[in-house]
Scaffold this motif. Structure first.
Motif, mmCIF file in Angstrom:
data_model
loop_
_atom_site.group_PDB
_atom_site.id
_atom_site.type_symbol
_atom_site.label_atom_id
_atom_site.label_comp_id
_atom_site.label_asym_id
_atom_site.label_seq_id
_atom_site.Cartn_x
_atom_site.Cartn_y
_atom_site.Cartn_z
ATOM 1 N N LEU A 54 22.110 18.044 33.397
ATOM 2 C CA LEU A 54 22.178 16.633 33.020
ATOM 3 C C LEU A 54 21.805 16.461 31.555
ATOM 4 O O LEU A 54 22.426 15.666 30.828
ATOM 5 C CB LEU A 54 21.256 15.806 33.919
ATOM 6 N N GLU A 55 20.817 17.225 31.096
ATOM 7 C CA GLU A 55 20.425 17.161 29.686
ATOM 8 C C GLU A 55 21.572 17.583 28.779
ATOM 9 O O GLU A 55 21.846 16.935 27.758
ATOM 10 C CB GLU A 55 19.208 18.065 29.454
ATOM 11 N N ALA A 56 22.266 18.651 29.148
ATOM 12 C CA ALA A 56 23.400 19.116 28.341
ATOM 13 C C ALA A 56 24.547 18.111 28.374
ATOM 14 O O ALA A 56 25.228 17.895 27.356
ATOM 15 C CB ALA A 56 23.864 20.477 28.847
ATOM 16 N N ILE A 57 24.791 17.494 29.522
ATOM 17 C CA ILE A 57 25.848 16.487 29.621
ATOM 18 C C ILE A 57 25.544 15.314 28.699
ATOM 19 O O ILE A 57 26.412 14.832 27.954
ATOM 20 C CB ILE A 57 25.994 16.012 31.077
ATOM 21 N N ARG A 58 24.306 14.852 28.711
ATOM 22 C CA ARG A 58 23.931 13.717 27.860
ATOM 23 C C ARG A 58 23.951 14.097 26.393
ATOM 24 O O ARG A 58 24.335 13.273 25.543
ATOM 25 C CB ARG A 58 22.548 13.210 28.273
ATOM 26 N N HIS A 61 27.788 14.153 25.560
ATOM 27 C CA HIS A 61 28.637 12.990 25.814
ATOM 28 C C HIS A 61 27.918 11.646 25.694
ATOM 29 O O HIS A 61 28.551 10.608 25.923
ATOM 30 C CB HIS A 61 29.255 13.110 27.212
ATOM 31 N N GLY A 62 26.657 11.660 25.344
ATOM 32 C CA GLY A 62 25.910 10.414 25.225
ATOM 33 C C GLY A 62 25.024 10.173 26.431
ATOM 34 O O GLY A 62 25.129 10.855 27.455
ATOM 35 N N GLN A 63 24.143 9.201 26.312
ATOM 36 C CA GLN A 63 23.146 8.942 27.346
ATOM 37 C C GLN A 63 23.774 8.600 28.694
ATOM 38 O O GLN A 63 23.206 8.894 29.740
ATOM 39 C CB GLN A 63 22.209 7.807 26.907
ATOM 40 N N GLU A 64 24.955 7.989 28.690
ATOM 41 C CA GLU A 64 25.612 7.646 29.946
ATOM 42 C C GLU A 64 26.353 8.831 30.558
ATOM 43 O O GLU A 64 26.842 8.724 31.684
ATOM 44 C CB GLU A 64 26.605 6.501 29.732
ATOM 45 N N ALA A 308 28.776 9.981 40.638
ATOM 46 C CA ALA A 308 28.927 11.195 41.448
ATOM 47 C C ALA A 308 29.015 12.465 40.620
ATOM 48 O O ALA A 308 28.658 13.545 41.108
ATOM 49 C CB ALA A 308 30.166 11.073 42.333
ATOM 50 N N VAL A 309 29.491 12.377 39.368
ATOM 51 C CA VAL A 309 29.715 13.600 38.580
ATOM 52 C C VAL A 309 28.657 13.837 37.512
ATOM 53 O O VAL A 309 28.503 14.978 37.045
ATOM 54 C CB VAL A 309 31.115 13.597 37.922
ATOM 55 N N ASN A 310 27.922 12.830 37.107
ATOM 56 C CA ASN A 310 26.959 12.995 36.015
ATOM 57 C C ASN A 310 25.614 13.486 36.537
ATOM 58 O O ASN A 310 24.647 12.726 36.690
ATOM 59 C CB ASN A 310 26.801 11.675 35.251
ATOM 60 N N HIS A 311 25.580 14.772 36.829
ATOM 61 C CA HIS A 311 24.347 15.419 37.275
ATOM 62 C C HIS A 311 24.454 16.900 36.977
ATOM 63 O O HIS A 311 25.538 17.420 36.686
ATOM 64 C CB HIS A 311 24.116 15.183 38.767
#
Length: 378
Positions: A54-58, A61-64, A308-311
């Motif tokens: 989740l940290e890498a996703i944010r 791609h931003g906080q959202e 559902a996908v942002n984790h």
């Protein structure tokens, strides 16, 4: 309550038919389309971040987190994974089972095993050139011949000719999510009773995932979809699944995951952190619980799919499960239109969905036509 038999009876040779009016046919076709397209949409949203925290996703791609498709598997947008590939072959196998029934053969697990073996060929062959006429049209779709991180249990379970059964399942210790993520089409057998949908999904899950949680989570997912296609609310459909799970040996993990998903909805506003409290989605019960939670907690279809996908886990599988549920519940016209044009394989999914709806509503009249038997050989 009495204990169920170790292996419930095989579904009857003549599953009940429904009387179909025009509006009922249109509604059913929309729900089948929604199931396939919604699942593929969630799959594609998660495909590019499947192995990221989740940290890498944010950070990327931003906080959202992601708010739309991101590049994956060489495509700029809309790439699907093995989740959608196998779901399509589940549909193909179910159509072929019904076609073969009218020729005097009725054993759906065998037809589904053959369908999954056709998927397995797409993971190992260069393309469809070597396919036989008896493989049907879906196996000749060139875009499906691409490896999209298929699960090891699926590949190992389908590598040999032996078909897994409840008595002798393949990979008896595997409870990965590879059987759950392909099982939504069993729920689209609208004329069947829930217990038979539950049974058939499980009998076909053990082709690759023999652990009780691996096949019971697939059965529960199919029954939830079945409730939705019949017009039940999602909470009601989940309760039906819990009732069918209750006395099945080894149900505890799947039951606990669904109950945790319901409790998380009641706990407060949806957040990625609350979703992650349900797991990472790599195992069958976690993927099911997370997909159900997102579908229940999202404010609308778009927000539910993004939740559902942002984790930091199996984002494509949780997205796919959530999308199958939402698409079945609301139909294809309710899906976010901006995510449809770039969705890989959309034309194939629409074609297959319409064929599935035709088979379920007009099957016996189709089985004498050369064109249908060319598409779905006996």
């Amino acid at each position: 309550m009495t204990e169920p038999p170790a292996q419930p009876p095989t579904p009857p040779a003549q599953p009940p038919r429904t009387a179909w009016g025009r509006s009922e046919q249109q509604d059913f076709r929309s729900r089948v389309r929604g199931c396939l397209l919604g699942g593929a949409m969630g799959d594609a949203l998660g495909a590019g971040i499947e192995f990221d925290s989740l940290e890498a996703i944010r950070s990327a791609h931003g906080q959202e987190g992601v708010t739309g498709y991101v590049p994956a598997y060489g495509r700029q947008a809309g790439a699907i994974t093995d989740d959608t590939q196998m779901t399509l072959f589940t549909c193909d196998g179910l159509i072929r089972a019904h076609v073969r029934r009218d020729a005097g053969g009725w054993h759906p697990p065998t037809d589904l095993h053959a369908a999954y073996r056709r998927w397995y060929a797409t993971q190992n062959d260069w393309g469809p050139d070597e396919r036989k006429d008896s493989d049907g049209w879906l196996a000749r779709e060139e875009w499906l011949y691409s490896r999209r991180a298929p699960g090891n249990a699926c590949l190992a379970g389908l590598a040999g000719g032996r078909m897994g059964t409840m008595e002798k399942p393949k990979n008896p210790d595997s409870k990965g999510c590879g059987a759950v993520m392909r099982s939504a089409p069993f729920g689209l057998l609208i004329g069947w009773e829930p217990r038979l949908v539950f049974q058939l999904a499980g009998e076909c899950a053990v082709h690759t995932h023999g652990h009780p949680t691996g096949h019971l989570a697939a059965s529960a997912f199919a029954v939830i979809v079945h409730g939705l296609v019949r017009g039940a609310s999602l909470p009601t459909a989940v309760q039906t699944a819990l009732q069918l799970l209750a006395n099945r040996p080894g149900h505890e993990e799947t039951t606990a995951a669904l109950q945790a998903a319901l409790a998380a909805v009641r706990a407060g506003l949806p957040t990625p952190e609350r979703l992650e409290s349900l797991g990472e989605g790599w195992t069958a019960e976690e993927a099911l619980g997370m997909g159900v939670y997102a579908a229940l907690a999202g404010e609308d279809i778009r927000s539910a799919l993004l939740l559902a996908v942002n984790h930091g886990g199996d984002s494509d599988s949780t997205g796919s499960i959530c999308g199958n549920l939402l698409g079945t519940m609301h139909g294809d016209t309710a899906l976010p239109p901006e995510w449809l044009p770039e969705l890989e394989g959309r034309a194939t999914m629409l074609e297959l969905a319409d064929d599935f709806a035709l088979e379920m509503t007009h099957g016996q009249s189709l089985h004498a036509t050369e064109g249908w038997l060319t598409r779905y050989p006996r």
